[in-house]
Design a protein around this motif. Structure first.
Motif, PDB file in Angstrom:
ATOM      1  N   ASP A   1      -5.736  -4.048   9.676  1.00 28.56           N
ATOM      2  CA  ASP A   1      -7.152  -4.341   9.488  1.00 28.56           C
ATOM      3  C   ASP A   1      -7.452  -4.384   8.005  1.00 28.56           C
ATOM      4  N   ILE A   2      -7.976  -5.495   7.511  1.00 31.13           N
ATOM      5  CA  ILE A   2      -8.255  -5.652   6.092  1.00 31.13           C
ATOM      6  C   ILE A   2      -9.223  -4.595   5.568  1.00 31.13           C
ATOM      7  N   ASP A   3     -10.052  -4.023   6.452  1.00 24.30           N
ATOM      8  CA  ASP A   3     -11.034  -3.015   6.053  1.00 24.30           C
ATOM      9  C   ASP A   3     -10.531  -1.582   6.218  1.00 24.30           C
ATOM     10  N   ASP A   4      -9.278  -1.406   6.585  1.00 19.27           N
ATOM     11  CA  ASP A   4      -8.720  -0.065   6.756  1.00 19.27           C
ATOM     12  C   ASP A   4      -8.665   0.642   5.405  1.00 19.27           C
ATOM     13  N   PRO A   5      -9.418   1.740   5.231  1.00 15.91           N
ATOM     14  CA  PRO A   5      -9.453   2.399   3.917  1.00 15.91           C
ATOM     15  C   PRO A   5      -8.110   2.970   3.480  1.00 15.91           C
ATOM     16  N   SER A   6      -7.204   3.212   4.432  1.00 16.63           N
ATOM     17  CA  SER A   6      -5.909   3.780   4.057  1.00 16.63           C
ATOM     18  C   SER A   6      -5.049   2.793   3.261  1.00 16.63           C
ATOM     19  N   LEU A   7      -5.451   1.524   3.225  1.00 18.00           N
ATOM     20  CA  LEU A   7      -4.701   0.527   2.469  1.00 18.00           C
ATOM     21  C   LEU A   7      -5.016   0.573   0.977  1.00 18.00           C
ATOM     22  N   TYR A   8      -6.100   1.276   0.603  1.00 17.87           N
ATOM     23  CA  TYR A   8      -6.597   1.169  -0.764  1.00 17.87           C
ATOM     24  C   TYR A   8      -6.655   2.512  -1.481  1.00 17.87           C
ATOM     25  N   CYS A   9      -6.295   2.479  -2.768  1.00 24.90           N
ATOM     26  CA  CYS A   9      -6.439   3.657  -3.622  1.00 24.90           C
ATOM     27  C   CYS A   9      -7.864   3.780  -4.141  1.00 24.90           C
ATOM     28  N   LEU A  10      -8.531   2.640  -4.288  1.00 21.52           N
ATOM     29  CA  LEU A  10      -9.855   2.599  -4.903  1.00 21.52           C
ATOM     30  C   LEU A  10     -10.705   1.565  -4.183  1.00 21.52           C
ATOM     31  N   GLN A  11     -11.915   1.977  -3.771  1.00 22.57           N
ATOM     32  CA  GLN A  11     -12.863   1.063  -3.138  1.00 22.57           C
ATOM     33  C   GLN A  11     -14.175   1.100  -3.928  1.00 22.57           C
ATOM     34  N   ILE A  12     -14.721  -0.081  -4.212  1.00 18.87           N
ATOM     35  CA  ILE A  12     -15.920  -0.186  -5.047  1.00 18.87           C
ATOM     36  C   ILE A  12     -16.923  -1.119  -4.383  1.00 18.87           C
ATOM     37  N   ASP A  13     -18.178  -0.675  -4.304  1.00 14.15           N
ATOM     38  CA  ASP A  13     -19.256  -1.563  -3.873  1.00 14.15           C
ATOM     39  C   ASP A  13     -19.623  -2.432  -5.067  1.00 14.15           C
ATOM     40  N   SER A  14     -19.067  -3.610  -5.110  1.00 14.95           N
ATOM     41  CA  SER A  14     -19.230  -4.489  -6.270  1.00 14.95           C
ATOM     42  C   SER A  14     -20.524  -5.296  -6.218  1.00 14.95           C
TER      43      SER A  14
ATOM     44  N   HIS B   1       0.803  -1.226   0.000  1.00 18.26           N
ATOM     45  CA  HIS B   1       0.000   0.000   0.000  1.00 18.26           C
ATOM     46  C   HIS B   1       0.834   1.274   0.000  1.00 18.26           C
ATOM     47  N   GLU B   2       2.099   1.181   0.398  1.00 21.23           N
ATOM     48  CA  GLU B   2       2.955   2.367   0.407  1.00 21.23           C
ATOM     49  C   GLU B   2       3.718   2.545  -0.911  1.00 21.23           C
ATOM     50  N   ARG B   3       3.540   1.627  -1.835  1.00 24.11           N
ATOM     51  CA  ARG B   3       4.208   1.742  -3.133  1.00 24.11           C
ATOM     52  C   ARG B   3       3.304   2.491  -4.112  1.00 24.11           C
ATOM     53  N   PRO B   4       3.742   3.621  -4.630  1.00 21.61           N
ATOM     54  CA  PRO B   4       2.906   4.385  -5.545  1.00 21.61           C
ATOM     55  C   PRO B   4       2.713   3.716  -6.894  1.00 21.61           C
ATOM     56  N   ASP B   5       3.515   2.694  -7.197  1.00 19.92           N
ATOM     57  CA  ASP B   5       3.406   2.024  -8.489  1.00 19.92           C
ATOM     58  C   ASP B   5       2.498   0.799  -8.453  1.00 19.92           C
ATOM     59  N   VAL B   6       1.781   0.592  -7.340  1.00 16.63           N
ATOM     60  CA  VAL B   6       0.827  -0.503  -7.228  1.00 16.63           C
ATOM     61  C   VAL B   6      -0.551   0.071  -6.898  1.00 16.63           C
ATOM     62  N   LEU B   7      -1.538  -0.251  -7.708  1.00 16.34           N
ATOM     63  CA  LEU B   7      -2.909   0.186  -7.474  1.00 16.34           C
ATOM     64  C   LEU B   7      -3.599  -0.830  -6.568  1.00 16.34           C
ATOM     65  N   CYS B   8      -3.949  -0.417  -5.352  1.00 21.34           N
ATOM     66  CA  CYS B   8      -4.581  -1.312  -4.381  1.00 21.34           C
ATOM     67  C   CYS B   8      -6.082  -1.059  -4.360  1.00 21.34           C
ATOM     68  N   VAL B   9      -6.860  -2.102  -4.581  1.00 16.37           N
ATOM     69  CA  VAL B   9      -8.311  -1.991  -4.736  1.00 16.37           C
ATOM     70  C   VAL B   9      -9.013  -2.864  -3.700  1.00 16.37           C
ATOM     71  N   ARG B  10     -10.132  -2.364  -3.182  1.00 11.98           N
ATOM     72  CA  ARG B  10     -10.968  -3.134  -2.265  1.00 11.98           C
ATOM     73  C   ARG B  10     -12.372  -3.243  -2.844  1.00 11.98           C
ATOM     74  N   LEU B  11     -12.887  -4.465  -2.973  1.00  9.91           N
ATOM     75  CA  LEU B  11     -14.264  -4.715  -3.372  1.00  9.91           C
ATOM     76  C   LEU B  11     -15.061  -5.062  -2.126  1.00  9.91           C
ATOM     77  N   PHE B  12     -16.198  -4.401  -1.934  1.00  8.35           N
ATOM     78  CA  PHE B  12     -16.983  -4.621  -0.724  1.00  8.35           C
ATOM     79  C   PHE B  12     -18.462  -4.599  -1.072  1.00  8.35           C
ATOM     80  N   GLY B  13     -19.294  -4.705  -0.054  1.00  8.23           N
ATOM     81  CA  GLY B  13     -20.737  -4.637  -0.218  1.00  8.23           C
ATOM     82  C   GLY B  13     -21.407  -5.048   1.071  1.00  8.23           C
ATOM     83  N   ALA B  14     -22.666  -4.691   1.204  1.00  6.96           N
ATOM     84  CA  ALA B  14     -23.432  -5.093   2.382  1.00  6.96           C
ATOM     85  C   ALA B  14     -23.505  -6.614   2.461  1.00  6.96           C
ATOM     86  N   ALA B  15     -23.565  -7.134   3.672  1.00  5.54           N
ATOM     87  CA  ALA B  15     -23.522  -8.587   3.870  1.00  5.54           C
ATOM     88  C   ALA B  15     -24.628  -9.300   3.089  1.00  5.54           C
TER      89      ALA B  15
END
Length: 214
Positions: free
Chosen positions: A179-192, A125-139
């Motif tokens: 924490d896997i849900d920490d938003p600071s780990l991701y450049c892009l978060q999408i409710d998939s 997550h600290e590497r600017p050359d890697v795009l980190c994405v999180r896919l989420f959604g309501a249970a």
């Protein structure tokens, strides 16, 4: 930019989105460590989670089931060697496990790759050359989507969701104390669950290309 890491909760469609992103970008895919099958082998139950006994009960199973991943035994699309065939590493081997797991991912990223799961965001997550994405959604939405993707009944999907989510969260916490849900780990978060999976893949590919061009 070397590539993309995609983290996805159970039923968020990571198994559909990641291969499509890899196809759109013409990059190889390094599949996830914690599939539904591996989570079942780990047997992380809701009762254990509620009792606070996850760390103690999971430690041995975690290394027995996942050690082949760090050792390079597994290929994309497979799960794990039978745990009974493996020596049981001690819990304090986490640093070595993490080093070996990162080596696999770093090698994959050398010429570009899409990495699904494997705590890729925590690792890079600290590497600017890697795009980190999180896919989420309501249970409830993820349960319905998982039932369609895995072709199982909603009751089975509902049972799997907390177990798979717990196993993946523990993987990240055990190796990185994050924490896997920490938003600071991701450049892009999408409710998939709200956006079609094909569109999610297109959005990620577009973001990668834009960032890659600087």
């Amino acid at each position: 930019m070397p590539g993309v890491t995609i983290s996805a909760g159970y039923g968020a469609g990571g198994s559909i989105v990641a291969p499509e992103v890899a196809r759109l970008l013409g990059l190889p895919l390094l599949d996830r460590a914690i599939s539904s099958h591996v989570a079942a082998q780990l047997q992380v139950t809701v009762q254990e989670a509620e009792s606070g006994d996850v760390r103690r009960s999971l430690s041995g199973r975690f290394f027995a089931v996942l050690a082949p991943l760090a050792g390079g035994v597994l290929c994309a699309g497979t799960d794990a060697a039978p745990p009974e065939a493996l020596p049981l590493p001690q819990p304090d081997d986490a640093a070595l496990f993490r080093e070996q797991a990162e080596a696999i991912m770093t090698t994959a990223l050398t010429d570009g790759a899409v990495i699904l799961g494997r705590a890729g965001a925590a690792a890079f997550h600290e590497r600017p050359d890697v795009l980190c994405v999180r896919l989420f959604g309501a249970a409830e939405a993820r349960i319905a989507q998982a039932a369609r993707i895995e072709d199982v009944d909603p009751v089975t999907a509902r049972q799997r969701l907390p177990e798979v989510d717990r196993a993946r969260a523990q993987y990240v916490r055990r190796l990185y104390a994050m924490d896997i849900d920490d938003p600071s780990l991701y450049c892009l978060q999408i409710d998939s669950t709200a956006i079609p999976l094909e569109t999610c893949a297109s959005l990620i590919a577009t973001a990668y290309r834009k960032l890659n061009r600087g």
